[in-house]
Enzyme design. Structure first.
Site, PDB file in Angstrom:
ATOM      1  CG  HIS A 176      35.962  40.513  14.547  1.00  0.00           C
ATOM      2  ND1 HIS A 176      34.699  40.586  15.064  1.00  0.00           N
ATOM      3  CD2 HIS A 176      36.036  41.503  13.615  1.00  0.00           C
ATOM      4  CE1 HIS A 176      34.051  41.583  14.485  1.00  0.00           C
ATOM      5  NE2 HIS A 176      34.836  42.153  13.603  1.00  0.00           N
TER       6      HIS A 176
ATOM      7  CG  HIS B  80      38.897  43.482  13.294  1.00  0.00           C
ATOM      8  ND1 HIS B  80      38.959  42.561  12.272  1.00  0.00           N
ATOM      9  CD2 HIS B  80      37.936  44.372  12.922  1.00  0.00           C
ATOM     10  CE1 HIS B  80      38.052  42.873  11.352  1.00  0.00           C
ATOM     11  NE2 HIS B  80      37.425  43.972  11.708  1.00  0.00           N
TER      12      HIS B  80
ATOM     13  CD  GLU C 121      36.598  47.946  11.111  1.00  0.00           C
ATOM     14  OE1 GLU C 121      35.384  48.051  10.946  1.00  0.00           O
ATOM     15  OE2 GLU C 121      37.155  46.843  11.301  1.00  0.00           O
TER      16      GLU C 121
ATOM     17  CG  ASP D 138      31.490  45.929   7.238  1.00  0.00           C
ATOM     18  OD1 ASP D 138      32.192  45.060   6.675  1.00  0.00           O
ATOM     19  OD2 ASP D 138      31.677  46.294   8.415  1.00  0.00           O
TER      20      ASP D 138
ATOM     21  CE1 TYR E 241      29.429  53.721  11.533  1.00  0.00           C
ATOM     22  CE2 TYR E 241      30.731  54.326  13.468  1.00  0.00           C
ATOM     23  CZ  TYR E 241      30.602  53.628  12.289  1.00  0.00           C
ATOM     24  OH  TYR E 241      31.629  52.838  11.851  1.00  0.00           O
TER      25      TYR E 241
ATOM     26  NE  ARG F 246      32.293  49.770   9.411  1.00  0.00           N
ATOM     27  CZ  ARG F 246      31.017  49.672   9.771  1.00  0.00           C
ATOM     28  NH1 ARG F 246      30.497  50.568  10.593  1.00  0.00           N
ATOM     29  NH2 ARG F 246      30.238  48.718   9.308  1.00  0.00           N
TER      30      ARG F 246
ATOM     31  CD  GLU G 186      36.259  46.875   7.784  1.00  0.00           C
ATOM     32  OE1 GLU G 186      35.053  46.857   7.469  1.00  0.00           O
ATOM     33  OE2 GLU G 186      36.747  46.155   8.667  1.00  0.00           O
TER      34      GLU G 186
ATOM     35  CG  ASP H 178      13.745  17.807   8.560  1.00  0.00           C
ATOM     36  OD1 ASP H 178      13.379  18.960   8.209  1.00  0.00           O
ATOM     37  OD2 ASP H 178      13.346  16.776   8.003  1.00  0.00           O
TER      38      ASP H 178
ATOM     39  CG  ASP I  57      35.949  43.417   7.738  1.00  0.00           C
ATOM     40  OD1 ASP I  57      34.886  43.918   7.315  1.00  0.00           O
ATOM     41  OD2 ASP I  57      36.322  43.484   8.922  1.00  0.00           O
TER      42      ASP I  57
ATOM     43  CG  HIS J 261      27.921  44.398  14.225  1.00  0.00           C
ATOM     44  ND1 HIS J 261      28.504  43.633  15.206  1.00  0.00           N
ATOM     45  CD2 HIS J 261      28.960  44.973  13.564  1.00  0.00           C
ATOM     46  CE1 HIS J 261      29.829  43.751  15.153  1.00  0.00           C
ATOM     47  NE2 HIS J 261      30.125  44.563  14.162  1.00  0.00           N
TER      48      HIS J 261
ATOM     49  CG  HIS K  52      33.786  50.948  15.522  1.00  0.00           C
ATOM     50  ND1 HIS K  52      34.928  51.169  14.801  1.00  0.00           N
ATOM     51  CD2 HIS K  52      32.785  51.564  14.838  1.00  0.00           C
ATOM     52  CE1 HIS K  52      34.630  51.873  13.725  1.00  0.00           C
ATOM     53  NE2 HIS K  52      33.330  52.139  13.726  1.00  0.00           N
TER      54      HIS K  52
HETATM   55  N1  GLY Z   1      32.571  43.503   9.394  1.00  0.00           N
HETATM   56  C1  GLY Z   1      32.818  43.505  10.779  1.00  0.00           C
HETATM   57  C2  GLY Z   1      33.863  44.463  11.124  1.00  0.00           C
HETATM   58  O1  GLY Z   1      34.180  45.346  10.349  1.00  0.00           O
HETATM   59  O2  GLY Z   1      34.464  44.374  12.159  1.00  0.00           O
HETATM   60 MN    MN Z   2      36.290  45.061  10.290  1.00  0.00          MN
HETATM   61 MN    MN Z   3      33.778  45.311   8.281  1.00  0.00          MN
END
Ligand code: GLY
Ligand code: MN
Ligand code: MN
Length: 438
Positions: free
Chosen positions: A361, A354, A384, A260, A388, A406, A408, A40, A271, A243, A350
């Site tokens: 996103h 975005h 970004e 990230d 990898y 990465r 970003e 619950d 982000d 992810h 990727h």
């Molecule tokens: N943190 C998710 C992305 O960078 O798209």
């Molecule tokens: Mn991102």
């Molecule tokens: Mn990100």
């Protein structure tokens, strides 16, 4: 008594803008369902992004109907005041307070939705509603539509057509207002400061969880309600999982740490990704690879201005990263072939970025009438690039295995170019090392 977390004048401006697009339509938005975590206990509640965007209302079990030009024009169904339930679950605005605080013409008990909605929908030719997104509300909506058809009897009008509200609202959400830019800037600033705190605190021997805890503490201390998405606190090879969410490993001497993470402030999220050495000093190979990715990221950011498209930025990223892959012998083929066949996706799977806003996103089309969409002032997005190289990749040079990088940042398009909203977190090697050793 709680007070709304929004500027109601901003909400009214959004409704006015939307009204121009949907003359003979009604928009129906439902609150996000409460989801069970276990037994619950429920997951922390977060309002649906479009519901919040159009109403500022954050309670579950509610619905908004917008009928531009009709009376009533704005209708909400909400949970009524209930002393006992509020003792257990907390404050509700109820039927009395919702109209004034959220600028709504008519407010009813949510229990009356099935009875009242058909009359409201009957006068609308078509309806914007996002089907199959809300498993709790969809059956109520289906019933209301069926009853609307019944109300129309033998007029030959049938059931109202249903179109997805997501792309409609996406177009509005894509260009940020002055108010939104303020919220987004604050979300980015809070996120940036928390990244700085993590860089300062990180040490070999710590667990990824400690950094995660520190991030949450730092953003909440500054007024963020929550993280904007599942934070990635990835040390060593974990950084090669895009992810990664376990966030429970020990940080080793010699690891690069990829974080990230973004703060959600008044529903707008930062982000940011930064990659830095656990022990405060990049090794030669880490530094060389990192600086190549950084140089590319800076070049891509510098190119942003109105008129440029994601397609152009994606092409720049792919070309630059393929050069890096060739330099290290990660791939061996002519660059045109690597790009045409998509072989680079082995190390860069990727896209370059975005839209960013209420969703990490965020909503809004990237292709319009078959063509890449040109950037306009007020758009906000991420840049970004990353590379990898998993530990298990025996085809890669041994020195590179187990490295994920990465970088970003969050970029606002302005009249003449762009503004980097996340430049408060160091990314030059010397700056990072100085911060970590200060
Ligand atoms: N943190 C998710 C992305 O960078 O798209
Ligand atoms: Mn991102
Ligand atoms: Mn990100």
């Amino acid at each position: 008594m709680r007070t709304p977390n929004i500027d109601i004048e901003e909400i009214k401006r959004r409704r006015e803008k939307l009204a121009k697009h949907i003359a003979v339509y009604a928009l129906v938005l439902a609150a996000a369902p409460v989801e069970v975590r276990n037994n619950d206990v429920h997951h922390p509640y977060r309002a649906d992004s479009n519901m919040f965007y159009m109403t500022g209302f954050e309670e579950p079990d509610s619905c908004f109907i917008f009928r531009p030009g009709q009376t009533p024009e704005t209708v909400m169904f909400v949970r009524p005041k209930d002393e006992l339930r509020e003792t257990w679950e907390g404050f509700r605005y109820g039927i009395e307070q919702t109209p004034k605080l959220f600028s709504i013409d008519a407010v009813y008990d949510i229990a009356e939705f099935e009875a009242k909605a058909p009359e409201l929908l009957n006068s609308c030719e078509n309806i914007y509603y996002s089907l199959n997104k809300n498993h709790q509300f969809d059956p109520k909506m289906m019933q209301a539509l069926e009853k609307t058809r019944a109300l129309r009897g033998r007029t030959g009008r049938g059931m109202p057509g249903v179109a997805d509200s997501y792309p409609l609202l996406g177009e509005l959400r894509l260009i940020k207002s002055e108010y939104e830019i303020e919220q987004q800037t604050k979300a980015c600033k809070i996120s940036a400061e928390a990244h700085v705190a993590m860089m300062k605190a990180a040490r070999p021997g710590m667990n990824e969880r400690e950094l995660h805890g520190l991030f949450i503490y730092e953003i909440m201390k500054q007024g963020a309600a929550r993280e904007g998405y599942g934070s990635i606190m990835a040390t060593g090879d974990n950084a090669t999982t895009l992810h990664y969410t376990f966030n429970d490993c020990e940080i080793k001497d010699g690891d690069l740490i990829l974080i990230d993470a973004g703060a959600e402030y008044n529903f707008y999220t930062g982000d940011i990704t930064r990659t830095f050495p656990a022990n405060g000093k990049f090794s030669d190979v880490q530094k060389d690879l990192y600086e190549r990715v950084l140089k590319l990221q800076n070049q891509i950011i510098e190119s942003v201005k109105p008129g440029v498209t994601f397609k152009q930025l994606n092409d720049m990223a792919i070309e630059g990263l393929v050069d890096i892959m060739l330099h290290y012998g990660l791939l061996k083929a002519p660059p045109q072939e690597i790009i045409k066949e998509g072989h680079y996706k082995k190390y860069y799977p990727h896209g370059i970025g975005h839209w960013l806003g209420i969703d990490v996103h965020d909503a809004g089309k990237t292709i319009v009438q078959g063509l890449p969409r040109a950037f306009e002032p007020g758009m906000i997005f991420t840049i970004e690039p990353g590379i990898y190289i998993p530990e298990k990749d025996e085809s890669a040079p041994a020195a590179l295995r187990g490295i994920g990088i990465r970088i970003e940042d969050n970029i606002l398009v302005t009249e003449n170019g762009h503004k980097n909203l996340t430049e408060g977190v160091p990314k030059e090697v010397a700056e990072i090392e100085e911060l970590m050793n200060s």
